[in-house]
Design a protein around this motif. Structure first.
Motif, PDB file in Angstrom:
ATOM      1  N   ARG A 261      48.977 -10.316   9.795  1.00 30.05           N
ATOM      2  CA  ARG A 261      49.652 -10.744   8.571  1.00 30.05           C
ATOM      3  C   ARG A 261      50.913  -9.920   8.297  1.00 30.05           C
ATOM      4  NH1 ARG A 261      49.118 -15.206   6.762  1.00 30.05           N
ATOM      5  NH2 ARG A 261      49.274 -14.562   4.576  1.00 30.05           N
ATOM      6  N   LYS A 262      51.333  -9.145   9.275  1.00 27.77           N
ATOM      7  CA  LYS A 262      52.509  -8.296   9.084  1.00 27.77           C
ATOM      8  C   LYS A 262      53.724  -9.142   8.726  1.00 27.77           C
ATOM      9  CE  LYS A 262      55.219  -4.588  11.187  1.00 27.77           C
ATOM     10  NZ  LYS A 262      55.399  -3.675  12.350  1.00 27.77           N
ATOM     11  N   GLY A 263      54.401  -8.741   7.658  1.00 30.18           N
ATOM     12  CA  GLY A 263      55.606  -9.429   7.230  1.00 30.18           C
ATOM     13  C   GLY A 263      55.373 -10.630   6.337  1.00 30.18           C
ATOM     14  N   SER A 264      54.110 -11.006   6.117  1.00 27.25           N
ATOM     15  CA  SER A 264      53.836 -12.216   5.333  1.00 27.25           C
ATOM     16  C   SER A 264      52.940 -11.963   4.121  1.00 27.25           C
ATOM     17  CB  SER A 264      53.181 -13.275   6.230  1.00 27.25           C
ATOM     18  OG  SER A 264      51.936 -12.813   6.736  1.00 27.25           O
ATOM     19  N   MET A 265      52.521 -10.715   3.911  1.00 27.89           N
ATOM     20  CA  MET A 265      51.667 -10.415   2.757  1.00 27.89           C
ATOM     21  C   MET A 265      52.508 -10.289   1.485  1.00 27.89           C
ATOM     22  SD  MET A 265      48.743  -7.855   4.321  1.00 27.89           S
ATOM     23  CE  MET A 265      49.815  -6.902   5.376  1.00 27.89           C
ATOM     24  N   THR A 266      51.907 -10.643   0.366  1.00 26.78           N
ATOM     25  CA  THR A 266      52.591 -10.585  -0.926  1.00 26.78           C
ATOM     26  C   THR A 266      52.474  -9.183  -1.518  1.00 26.78           C
ATOM     27  OG1 THR A 266      52.056 -12.915  -1.306  1.00 26.78           O
ATOM     28  CG2 THR A 266      52.715 -11.616  -3.224  1.00 26.78           C
ATOM     29  N   TRP A 267      53.549  -8.727  -2.137  1.00 19.99           N
ATOM     30  CA  TRP A 267      53.510  -7.421  -2.791  1.00 19.99           C
ATOM     31  C   TRP A 267      52.408  -7.399  -3.849  1.00 19.99           C
ATOM     32  CZ3 TRP A 267      56.167  -3.168  -1.302  1.00 19.99           C
ATOM     33  CH2 TRP A 267      57.246  -3.343  -0.444  1.00 19.99           C
ATOM     34  N   PRO A 268      51.815  -6.241  -4.083  1.00 19.00           N
ATOM     35  CA  PRO A 268      50.680  -6.183  -5.020  1.00 19.00           C
ATOM     36  C   PRO A 268      51.052  -6.493  -6.465  1.00 19.00           C
ATOM     37  CG  PRO A 268      51.306  -3.975  -4.312  1.00 19.00           C
ATOM     38  CD  PRO A 268      52.057  -4.932  -3.443  1.00 19.00           C
ATOM     39  N   VAL A 269      52.339  -6.339  -6.806  1.00 20.93           N
ATOM     40  CA  VAL A 269      52.789  -6.655  -8.160  1.00 20.93           C
ATOM     41  C   VAL A 269      54.247  -7.073  -8.069  1.00 20.93           C
ATOM     42  CG1 VAL A 269      53.525  -4.288  -8.706  1.00 20.93           C
ATOM     43  CG2 VAL A 269      52.855  -5.821 -10.557  1.00 20.93           C
ATOM     44  N   ASP A 270      54.625  -8.021  -8.914  1.00 16.99           N
ATOM     45  CA  ASP A 270      56.017  -8.477  -8.946  1.00 16.99           C
ATOM     46  C   ASP A 270      56.842  -7.440  -9.702  1.00 16.99           C
ATOM     47  OD1 ASP A 270      58.313  -9.928  -8.820  1.00 16.99           O
ATOM     48  OD2 ASP A 270      57.750 -11.407 -10.344  1.00 16.99           O
ATOM     49  N   ALA A 271      57.589  -6.651  -8.956  1.00 20.68           N
ATOM     50  CA  ALA A 271      58.281  -5.531  -9.591  1.00 20.68           C
ATOM     51  C   ALA A 271      59.486  -5.107  -8.759  1.00 20.68           C
ATOM     52  CB  ALA A 271      57.318  -4.356  -9.751  1.00 20.68           C
ATOM     53  N   ARG A 272      60.280  -4.242  -9.346  1.00 25.03           N
ATOM     54  CA  ARG A 272      61.466  -3.716  -8.674  1.00 25.03           C
ATOM     55  C   ARG A 272      61.090  -2.463  -7.886  1.00 25.03           C
ATOM     56  NH1 ARG A 272      65.048   0.188 -10.108  1.00 25.03           N
ATOM     57  NH2 ARG A 272      64.047   0.364 -12.161  1.00 25.03           N
ATOM     58  N   ARG A 273      61.556  -2.385  -6.647  1.00 27.06           N
ATOM     59  CA  ARG A 273      61.326  -1.188  -5.835  1.00 27.06           C
ATOM     60  C   ARG A 273      62.409  -0.162  -6.168  1.00 27.06           C
ATOM     61  NH1 ARG A 273      60.933  -5.330  -1.869  1.00 27.06           N
ATOM     62  NH2 ARG A 273      62.840  -4.641  -0.821  1.00 27.06           N
ATOM     63  N   ASN A 274      62.003   1.063  -6.477  1.00 29.25           N
ATOM     64  CA  ASN A 274      63.009   2.060  -6.878  1.00 29.25           C
ATOM     65  C   ASN A 274      63.075   3.257  -5.936  1.00 29.25           C
ATOM     66  OD1 ASN A 274      60.719   3.469  -7.538  1.00 29.25           O
ATOM     67  ND2 ASN A 274      61.043   3.433  -9.760  1.00 29.25           N
ATOM     68  N   ASN A 275      62.567   3.092  -4.710  1.00 28.31           N
ATOM     69  CA  ASN A 275      62.770   4.122  -3.699  1.00 28.31           C
ATOM     70  C   ASN A 275      62.640   3.474  -2.321  1.00 28.31           C
ATOM     71  OD1 ASN A 275      59.731   4.031  -4.023  1.00 28.31           O
ATOM     72  ND2 ASN A 275      59.900   5.453  -2.291  1.00 28.31           N
ATOM     73  N   SER A 276      63.041   4.192  -1.313  1.00 25.71           N
ATOM     74  CA  SER A 276      62.929   3.703   0.065  1.00 25.71           C
ATOM     75  C   SER A 276      61.908   4.534   0.821  1.00 25.71           C
ATOM     76  CB  SER A 276      64.290   3.787   0.773  1.00 25.71           C
ATOM     77  OG  SER A 276      65.245   2.977   0.122  1.00 25.71           O
ATOM     78  N   PHE A 277      61.144   3.865   1.672  1.00 22.32           N
ATOM     79  CA  PHE A 277      60.152   4.560   2.481  1.00 22.32           C
ATOM     80  C   PHE A 277      60.858   5.568   3.393  1.00 22.32           C
ATOM     81  CE2 PHE A 277      57.750   4.977   6.434  1.00 22.32           C
ATOM     82  CZ  PHE A 277      56.496   5.317   5.950  1.00 22.32           C
ATOM     83  N   GLY A 278      60.315   6.788   3.430  1.00 21.52           N
ATOM     84  CA  GLY A 278      60.873   7.822   4.293  1.00 21.52           C
ATOM     85  C   GLY A 278      62.042   8.570   3.707  1.00 21.52           C
ATOM     86  N   ALA A 279      62.540   8.134   2.532  1.00 24.96           N
ATOM     87  CA  ALA A 279      63.676   8.821   1.910  1.00 24.96           C
ATOM     88  C   ALA A 279      63.227  10.174   1.370  1.00 24.96           C
ATOM     89  CB  ALA A 279      64.251   7.961   0.789  1.00 24.96           C
ATOM     90  N   SER A 280      64.173  11.092   1.256  1.00 20.51           N
ATOM     91  CA  SER A 280      63.866  12.435   0.760  1.00 20.51           C
ATOM     92  C   SER A 280      63.493  12.380  -0.710  1.00 20.51           C
ATOM     93  CB  SER A 280      65.070  13.337   0.956  1.00 20.51           C
ATOM     94  OG  SER A 280      64.853  14.595   0.335  1.00 20.51           O
ATOM     95  N   ARG A 281      62.528  13.213  -1.082  1.00 25.78           N
ATOM     96  CA  ARG A 281      62.145  13.331  -2.481  1.00 25.78           C
ATOM     97  C   ARG A 281      62.911  14.461  -3.170  1.00 25.78           C
ATOM     98  NH1 ARG A 281      55.709  12.375  -3.188  1.00 25.78           N
ATOM     99  NH2 ARG A 281      56.412  12.578  -5.356  1.00 25.78           N
ATOM    100  N   GLY A 282      63.784  15.125  -2.395  1.00 24.22           N
ATOM    101  CA  GLY A 282      64.630  16.152  -2.964  1.00 24.22           C
ATOM    102  C   GLY A 282      63.949  17.484  -3.187  1.00 24.22           C
ATOM    103  N   LEU A 283      62.754  17.653  -2.641  1.00 21.37           N
ATOM    104  CA  LEU A 283      62.013  18.902  -2.830  1.00 21.37           C
ATOM    105  C   LEU A 283      61.461  19.369  -1.486  1.00 21.37           C
ATOM    106  CD1 LEU A 283      60.043  18.058  -6.095  1.00 21.37           C
ATOM    107  CD2 LEU A 283      61.826  19.793  -5.869  1.00 21.37           C
ATOM    108  N   GLY A 284      62.058  20.407  -0.938  1.00 18.83           N
ATOM    109  CA  GLY A 284      61.518  21.033   0.261  1.00 18.83           C
ATOM    110  C   GLY A 284      61.351  20.114   1.442  1.00 18.83           C
TER     111      GLY A 284
END
Length: 386
Positions: A261-284
């Motif tokens: 089902r890769k690429g075809s599953m529905t997001w768990p909630v209809d919402a805005r994404r406010n970060n990117s996977f793997g992006a720095s969290r700015g701490l260490g």
């Protein structure tokens, strides 16, 4: 110590004992000893996971314990309020239905009373004439027979009308009693809702105090980094414990492998994404291992795929956390919930409500933190959900 019904992922095993491992439809005769040995091993795994979680809980600071308890109470209250509101809606609908039926019965009663009055007047007039007199005045036997048949029909119709009228009155009395009981129940439900809402306000105040105390305890960025690292370590330990404890359990007939089902599953909630996977969290050098989905508080969170709930409780850094095992090493994680709608051991299907969006775990605003993992390693949810 965590409550037994939610306490750890290992409790899933207890539910799994009722069905054999995947690919085996029934236990073969003569394997009782093996089954008992397997049961003992599973129970030992459950105890091991429980002990690990208890040790982690003992490391919580006073402020974190206060936050955990406050957010647990908030989650339970939110769920109770939701259930009570649904019960109130059902009671109101029942009252409306009873009122409609009562109006119909009252109209029927009034119509039947008019008909009965007409029939009584006709019967009185016939009584004045007298049946014997009617018969003696008839010359033809055929005329007499018709008259007798008419009398029989008249009295039978009148009796049926009276029986129907009595049934209407009886049903009206029943409807009135049910309406009175429903009205009392509605009053009690509304009073309970008021009490729950007052308790909710008090719990929110407790949560705010706990968050303030926790923020005061974290004095600088180094302390915050250490806190985040401890939170991540605890989550990693939990996932490893789950992976070691989970056994394959017979899956639903319509189950489709998670990877398919890769690429075809529905997001768990209809919402805005406010970060990117793997992006720095700015701490260490810490990086995001999942996606933050900003949504309104109380929004419904739904499972992305078939699976079984293996964890449903509060975890430091994640707040009210729910984890679903999808088989083949895949898991989905839903964190910072307002309330948890499923318990350990329950099956879910794609779209099944599992929780509601919140800010537990110390968030400043409501959001769902969502992860997908394979053998404990985080995967980018964007590649899996659309």
């Amino acid at each position: 110590m965590l409550r037994l019904r939610r306490h750890c992922a290992g409790l899933i095993l207890a539910a799994g004992l009722l069905s054999p491992p995947l690919g085996i439809s029934v236990w073969a005769e003569g394997e009782e000893d093996a089954a008992r040995a397997s049961l003992a091993e599973l129970q030992a795994q459950i105890k091991s996971v429980t002990n690990q979680l208890d040790r982690a809980r003992n490391q919580l600071s006073t402020e974190q314990k206060q936050l955990r308890e406050a957010e647990r109470r908030l989650g339970e209250l939110q769920q109770a309020i939701g259930n009570n509101r649904e019960a109130i809606r059902n009671t109101e609908a029942e009252l409306a239905s009873l009122a409609s039926r009562s109006a119909e019965l009252e109209a029927a009663r009034d119509s039947q009373q008019v008909r009965i009055g007409t029939e009584l007047r006709a019967a009185w007039q016939m009584g004045q004439q007298g049946t014997l007199k009617v018969l003696l005045n008839q010359e033809s036997p055929h005329t007499v027979a018709r008259a007798m048949a008419y009398y029989r029909y008249f009295f039978q119709a009148r009796n049926e009308l009276v029986v129907t009228y009595r049934a209407t009155l009886a049903e009206l009395a029943t409807v009135a009693a049910r309406s009175e009981a429903a009205a009392r129940q509605l009053g009690e439900q509304r009073a309970e809702l008021q009490s729950q809402q007052e308790a909710l306000l008090a719990s929110r105040a407790e949560r705010e105090q706990a968050i303030a105390a926790l923020a005061t305890n974290i004095r600088n960025k180094d302390d915050e980094l250490q806190q985040l690292e401890r939170d991540r370590e605890e989550l990693e330990q939990l996932l490893e414990s789950i992976k070691q404890a989970i056994v394959e359990i017979e899956l639903p007939a319509d189950y489709k492998p998670f990877a398919s089902r890769k690429g075809s599953m529905t997001w768990p909630v209809d919402a805005r994404r406010n970060n990117s996977f793997g992006a720095s969290r700015g701490l260490g050098g810490m990086r995001w291992q999942g996606i933050n989905l900003t949504a309104d508080e109380g929004s419904t969170v739904r499972a992305i795929h078939h699976g079984r709930v293996v964890f449903a409780d509060w975890l430091r850094g994640s707040g009210l956390l729910l984890i679903v095992d999808h088989g083949d090493g895949y898991m989905s994680l839903y964190a910072h919930n307002q309330s948890l709608l499923k318990e350990v051991g329950e099956w879910v299907a794609p779209g099944t409500p599992v929780s509601t969006v919140g800010s537990s775990g110390g968030l400043e605003r409501a959001a769902l933190y969502f992860e997908i993992r394979k053998d404990g390693k985080p995967l980018d949810p964007v590649a899996w959900c659309r």
